[in-house]
Design an enzyme around this catalytic site. Structure first.
Site, PDB file in Angstrom:
ATOM      1  N   LYS A   1       0.682  -1.222  -0.517  1.00 38.80           N
ATOM      2  CA  LYS A   1       0.052  -0.224  -0.224  1.00 38.80           C
ATOM      3  C   LYS A   1       0.962   1.406   0.070  1.00 38.80           C
ATOM      4  O   LYS A   1       2.234   1.061   0.438  1.00 38.80           O
ATOM      5  CB  LYS A   1      -1.056   0.064   0.841  1.00 38.80           C
ATOM      6  CG  LYS A   1      -2.176   0.729   1.017  1.00 38.80           C
ATOM      7  CD  LYS A   1      -3.418   0.391   0.853  1.00 38.80           C
ATOM      8  CE  LYS A   1      -4.233   0.931   0.308  1.00 38.80           C
ATOM      9  NZ  LYS A   1      -5.740  -0.013   0.014  1.00 38.80           N
TER      10      LYS A   1
ATOM     11  N   ASP B   1      -6.560   4.129  -4.130  1.00 39.67           N
ATOM     12  CA  ASP B   1      -7.423   4.045  -3.258  1.00 39.67           C
ATOM     13  C   ASP B   1      -8.296   5.192  -3.000  1.00 39.67           C
ATOM     14  O   ASP B   1      -9.006   5.926  -4.268  1.00 39.67           O
ATOM     15  CB  ASP B   1      -7.130   3.225  -1.802  1.00 39.67           C
ATOM     16  CG  ASP B   1      -7.969   3.136  -0.932  1.00 39.67           C
ATOM     17  OD1 ASP B   1      -7.726   1.955  -0.987  1.00 39.67           O
ATOM     18  OD2 ASP B   1      -7.517   3.951  -0.186  1.00 39.67           O
TER      19      ASP B   1
HETATM   20  O1  2IT Z   1      -8.086  -1.473  -1.167  1.00 35.13           O
HETATM   21  C1  2IT Z   1      -7.620  -1.878  -1.830  1.00 35.13           C
HETATM   22  O2  2IT Z   1      -7.999  -3.280  -2.253  1.00 35.13           O
HETATM   23  C2  2IT Z   1      -7.926  -1.359  -2.692  1.00 35.13           C
HETATM   24  N1  2IT Z   1      -7.429   0.003  -2.716  1.00 35.13           N
HETATM   25  C3  2IT Z   1      -7.434  -1.425  -3.795  1.00 35.13           C
HETATM   26  C4  2IT Z   1      -6.207  -1.770  -4.269  1.00 35.13           C
HETATM   27  C5  2IT Z   1      -5.836  -2.638  -5.863  1.00 35.13           C
HETATM   28  O3  2IT Z   1      -4.830  -2.965  -6.051  1.00 35.13           O
HETATM   29  O4  2IT Z   1      -6.618  -2.812  -7.034  1.00 35.13           O
END
Ligand code: 2IT
Length: 445
Positions: free
Chosen positions: A124, A164
């Site tokens: 993340k 996100d």
């Molecule tokens: O919290 C999540 O799973 C997302 N923001 C999507 C992450 C993604 O790699 O599509």
């Protein structure tokens, strides 16, 4: 493993990282029994290796606003675990972003991604940049500066970021443009791309659609369906939009959305043109929902309040972490709620989760419920690798299958003797076993 000892050590090492410690505690409490029943985990010290990220990349992001002022934000990427595939997870741009929040999100992402059955590790990133009130060109300059640092650390087989909170199609476009220029090639390194340049159909809707498919499965265990149910939703971004769209299509009535300014209650239901209007609200970059109450008739706006005081059958937190607390949970239960599913990551506080579970309310945790977003990102990576494109029906069908499979995994590991499914425990154990067994296979690295 001794949960208290582990948590005490972690609290000492990372004081004040409340969200991260909250997310870790929930997982270790869920898996304690399975972990201690299988001594191979303890002898490889899997748990201590799992709770610390592989690495954290931190950098400054200087950029120039429209008045010529030089601004500095912080940028991060937390590469948490790549036992089952390249690091994968979104980027969050929000003033609240700090390491605790990104570490909690990265940690959750490990198990969520494992549940999807696709080969993706957990990561993340993001920044404390506030997109609210910024012009298009300011957002572009910020994204370009952010990518000037990040590009060295990511790649289609290394780490694949996505969106996100605060990062949608527009931001992914600006980020990808700079990445492509720096790398000099056109790889599928970000997901959530525009559908003209490698993005998957259904990706924008996927988190919300997936959550509704999951809720359908939960309801089916009680021989219930969505038809005729009333739903409260918080938030008004991509996730809330997709959930409202699919829930309405399946015959439910969504009566609330919310923003930092309060919530709107629309007793007629948020459908048709009103759902499109949610996207316009987000695009306005003001981060408020009040204008909805001027736009449509018969709508109440409740300033500074959250939507959990409204009597509904189903509650779907779709905004951010810890947005529904113990008191909100008690109010929902008192008002006869039958299902609560976290579409946001860790949308409910531990106290709220306890209230739902003590009252035997169907409760779905974010890492299972919202996994459709990252799953469809995985499907985007597959299409990019194959250099072809599936039609929306094909993507949607795969998404649906994945969500049913995740529901099955939760029931397999979370069903109690009295028939109640502890979806939190089920999701945590299923995700943990896949990652932990992969780590065992690969030795201590
Ligand atoms: O919290 C999540 O799973 C997302 N923001 C999507 C992450 C993604 O790699 O599509």
């Amino acid at each position: 493993m001794n949960v208290d000892k582990l948590m005490n050590n972690l609290e000492k090492k990372h004081p004040g990282e409340v969200e991260y410690l909250q997310a870790v505690r929930e997982v270790v409490e869920s898996i304690e029994e399975v972990y201690n029943d299988n001594p191979q985990f303890e002898s490889a010290n899997i748990i201590e290796r799992l709770v610390e990220p592989d690495r954290i990349i931190a950098f400054k992001v200087p950029w120039i606003d429209d008045e010529g002022n030089v601004k500095v934000n912080l940028g991060y990427r937390v590469q948490f675990n790549n036992a089952i595939g390249p690091y994968k997870g979104g980027l969050r741009f929000h003033p609240s972003v700090n390491l605790s929040i990104l570490k909690f999100l990265g940690f959750e992402q490990i198990f969520k991604n494992a549940l999807t059955t696709l080969p993706m590790g957990g990561g993340k990133g993001g920044s404390d940049f506030d997109p609210k009130g910024k012009s298009n060109t300011e957002v572009m300059r910020f994204c370009q500066s952010f990518m000037l640092e990040l590009w060295k650390h990511i790649g289609p087989e290394t780490d694949v970021p996505a969106g996100d909170i605060g990062v949608g199609g527009r931001e992914i476009g600006f980020l990808y443009g700079m990445y492509k220029k720096l790398r000099g090639d056109h790889t599928g390194v970000l997901t959530g791309k525009g559908s003209n340049w490698g993005g998957s159909l259904i990706r924008p809707e996927a988190t919300g659609f997936g959550a509704i498919y999951f809720a359908q499965e939960m309801l089916a265990t009680k021989k219930e369906s969505l038809a005729g149910k009333t739903i409260s939703i918080s938030g008004f971004g991509n996730v809330a939009w997709g959930a409202a769209l699919k829930a309405t299509e399946l015959g439910a009535k969504v009566v609330t959305i919310s923003g930092p300014d309060g919530y709107v209650y629309d007793p007629e239901g948020i459908s048709g043109r009103k759902i499109e209007y949610m996207l316009e609200l987000r695009a306005s970059n003001q981060d408020i929902v009040k204008p909805y109450s001027y736009e449509f008739e018969g709508v109440e706006f409740h300033e500074g309040k959250r939507p959990w005081e409204v009597k509904v059958d189903i509650a779907l937190p779709c905004a951010t972490q810890n947005e529904l607390d113990g008191e909100d949970a008690k109010t929902l239960v008192k008002n006869g709620v039958m299902l609560v599913a976290e579409v946001s990551n860790m949308g409910c506080t531990p106290e709220a989760v306890e209230v739902f579970s003590n009252n035997r309310i169907l409760f779905g945790p974010g890492k299972a419920v919202n996994a459709g977003g990252v799953a469809t990102s995985g499907l985007e990576m597959t299409q990019n690798a194959m250099k072809l494109r599936w039609n929306s029906q094909e993507v949607d069908q795969r998404l649906h299958e994945i969500m049913c499979n995740i529901h099955g995994q939760c029931v397999k590991y979370g069903k109690k003797e009295d028939g109640y499914t502890d979806y939190v425990k089920g999701a945590n154990i299923a995700g943990f076993l896949k990652v932990a067994n992969s780590m065992l296979d690969m030795g201590v690295i």
